[in-house]
Design a protein around this motif. Structure first.
Motif, short mmCIF file in Angstrom:
data_model
loop_
_atom_site.label_atom_id
_atom_site.label_comp_id
_atom_site.label_asym_id
_atom_site.label_seq_id
_atom_site.Cartn_x
_atom_site.Cartn_y
_atom_site.Cartn_z
N SER A 118 0.86 -1.18 0.00
CA SER A 118 0.00 0.00 0.00
C SER A 118 0.90 1.23 0.00
O SER A 118 1.80 1.35 0.83
N LEU A 119 0.67 2.13 -0.95
CA LEU A 119 1.42 3.39 -1.04
C LEU A 119 0.44 4.54 -0.93
O LEU A 119 -0.53 4.60 -1.68
N GLN A 120 0.69 5.44 0.01
CA GLN A 120 -0.12 6.65 0.15
C GLN A 120 0.85 7.80 0.32
O GLN A 120 1.96 7.62 0.82
N SER A 121 0.42 9.00 -0.09
CA SER A 121 1.35 10.12 0.02
C SER A 121 0.63 11.43 0.33
O SER A 121 -0.56 11.58 0.09
N THR A 122 1.41 12.34 0.89
CA THR A 122 1.06 13.74 1.05
C THR A 122 2.04 14.46 0.13
O THR A 122 2.85 13.81 -0.52
N PRO A 123 2.04 15.79 0.06
CA PRO A 123 2.98 16.44 -0.86
C PRO A 123 4.46 16.06 -0.64
O PRO A 123 5.21 15.96 -1.60
N ASN A 124 4.88 15.83 0.61
CA ASN A 124 6.30 15.56 0.87
C ASN A 124 6.57 14.22 1.55
O ASN A 124 7.71 13.91 1.87
N ILE A 125 5.54 13.43 1.81
CA ILE A 125 5.73 12.17 2.54
C ILE A 125 5.10 11.02 1.78
O ILE A 125 3.98 11.12 1.30
N LEU A 126 5.85 9.92 1.69
CA LEU A 126 5.35 8.68 1.10
C LEU A 126 5.24 7.66 2.23
O LEU A 126 6.19 7.44 2.97
N TYR A 127 4.06 7.06 2.37
CA TYR A 127 3.83 6.02 3.37
C TYR A 127 3.83 4.68 2.64
O TYR A 127 3.06 4.48 1.70
N ILE A 128 4.70 3.78 3.08
CA ILE A 128 4.85 2.47 2.45
C ILE A 128 4.44 1.41 3.47
O ILE A 128 4.99 1.37 4.57
N GLU A 129 3.48 0.58 3.09
CA GLU A 129 3.05 -0.49 3.99
C GLU A 129 2.95 -1.79 3.22
O GLU A 129 2.13 -1.93 2.31
N PRO A 130 3.81 -2.77 3.56
CA PRO A 130 3.70 -4.07 2.89
C PRO A 130 2.42 -4.76 3.34
O PRO A 130 2.03 -4.68 4.50
N LEU A 131 1.76 -5.42 2.41
CA LEU A 131 0.53 -6.14 2.72
C LEU A 131 0.76 -7.65 2.81
O LEU A 131 -0.14 -8.39 3.19
N LYS A 132 1.96 -8.08 2.43
CA LYS A 132 2.35 -9.48 2.48
C LYS A 132 3.77 -9.57 3.01
O LYS A 132 4.52 -8.61 2.99
N ASP A 133 4.15 -10.77 3.47
CA ASP A 133 5.54 -11.04 3.86
C ASP A 133 6.43 -11.06 2.62
O ASP A 133 5.97 -11.32 1.51
N LYS A 134 7.70 -10.78 2.83
CA LYS A 134 8.74 -10.92 1.80
C LYS A 134 8.47 -10.07 0.56
O LYS A 134 8.68 -10.51 -0.56
N VAL A 135 8.04 -8.83 0.77
CA VAL A 135 7.85 -7.90 -0.35
C VAL A 135 9.19 -7.23 -0.64
O VAL A 135 9.85 -6.73 0.26
N SER A 136 9.61 -7.24 -1.89
CA SER A 136 10.83 -6.55 -2.28
C SER A 136 10.66 -6.01 -3.70
O SER A 136 9.86 -6.52 -4.47
N GLY A 137 11.41 -4.96 -3.99
CA GLY A 137 11.34 -4.34 -5.31
C GLY A 137 11.65 -2.86 -5.21
O GLY A 137 12.03 -2.36 -4.14
#
Length: 183
Positions: free
Chosen positions: A29-48
């Motif tokens: 899950s990716l959400q953002s404000t003008p200067n902040i990016l919030y990154i939340e994995p929804l599964k184990d072992k997420v990479s990229g």
């Protein structure tokens, strides 16, 4: 499934114009404000990779890698002018040093490539009185080791300007503070 938590990435140089990733929508899950990016994995072992394009046209690539929960970064600041990174910063970056990693190295008495270790006599907090006796200078963050014997307070209640991470282990306190804090 492991305890998956959100990471905040703050871009201090400019606002986010767009975000591009090849990750699946049900992986992250990716959400953002003008200067902040919030990154939340929804599964184990997420990479990229996540590419963030700023309004000034510059782009930053964030690489997601699987780490132990204790080594995870909760908050990251992306600073400007990456072209002036010193050799010390490069060495630290090659080590993949996180605030949790710095605390672990301090607790184990380990040297870290690019991190300057020196004795200190620095008051980092007046009440309760905390005096650091050793400093780990990691350029963009500093780690302080404090003797916590006979300290009767809960470390979770400490309000210290610039505090990134803190831990108590075997009678010592380990505090990681942003490097741009003036005492």
């Amino acid at each position: 499934m492991a305890n998956l938590l959100q990471t905040e990435v703050r871009f201090e140089e400019d606002e986010i114009a767009s975000i591009v990733t090849g990750l699946q929508k049900d992986d992250i899950s990716l959400q953002s404000t003008p200067n902040i990016l919030y990154i939340e994995p929804l599964k184990d072992k997420v990479s990229g990779d996540i590419s963030v394009v700023l309004r000034n046209g510059e782009s930053r690539i964030l690489q997601l890698v699987e780490v132990e929960p204790s080594d995870r970064d909760i908050s990251i600041r992306i600073l400007r002018d990456v072209s002036q990174i010193t050799s010390r910063v490069r060495k630290i970056a090659q080590e993949g040093l996180t605030p949790a990693g710095l605390i672990k190295a301090m607790a184990l008495g380990q040297d870290i490539n690019g991190v300057a270790i020196s004795p200190a006599n620095q008051v980092i907090l007046a009440r309760p009185m905390l005096v650091a006796h050793k400093l780990y200078d990691a350029v963009y963050m500093k780690g302080y080791i404090v003797d916590m014997e006979n300290k009767d307070f809960d470390i979770r209640t400490i309000a210290l300007r610039g505090l990134i991470a803190a831990a108590v282990y075997q009678g010592k306190g380990y505090f990681v503070i942003e490097n741009n804090i003036d005492w």
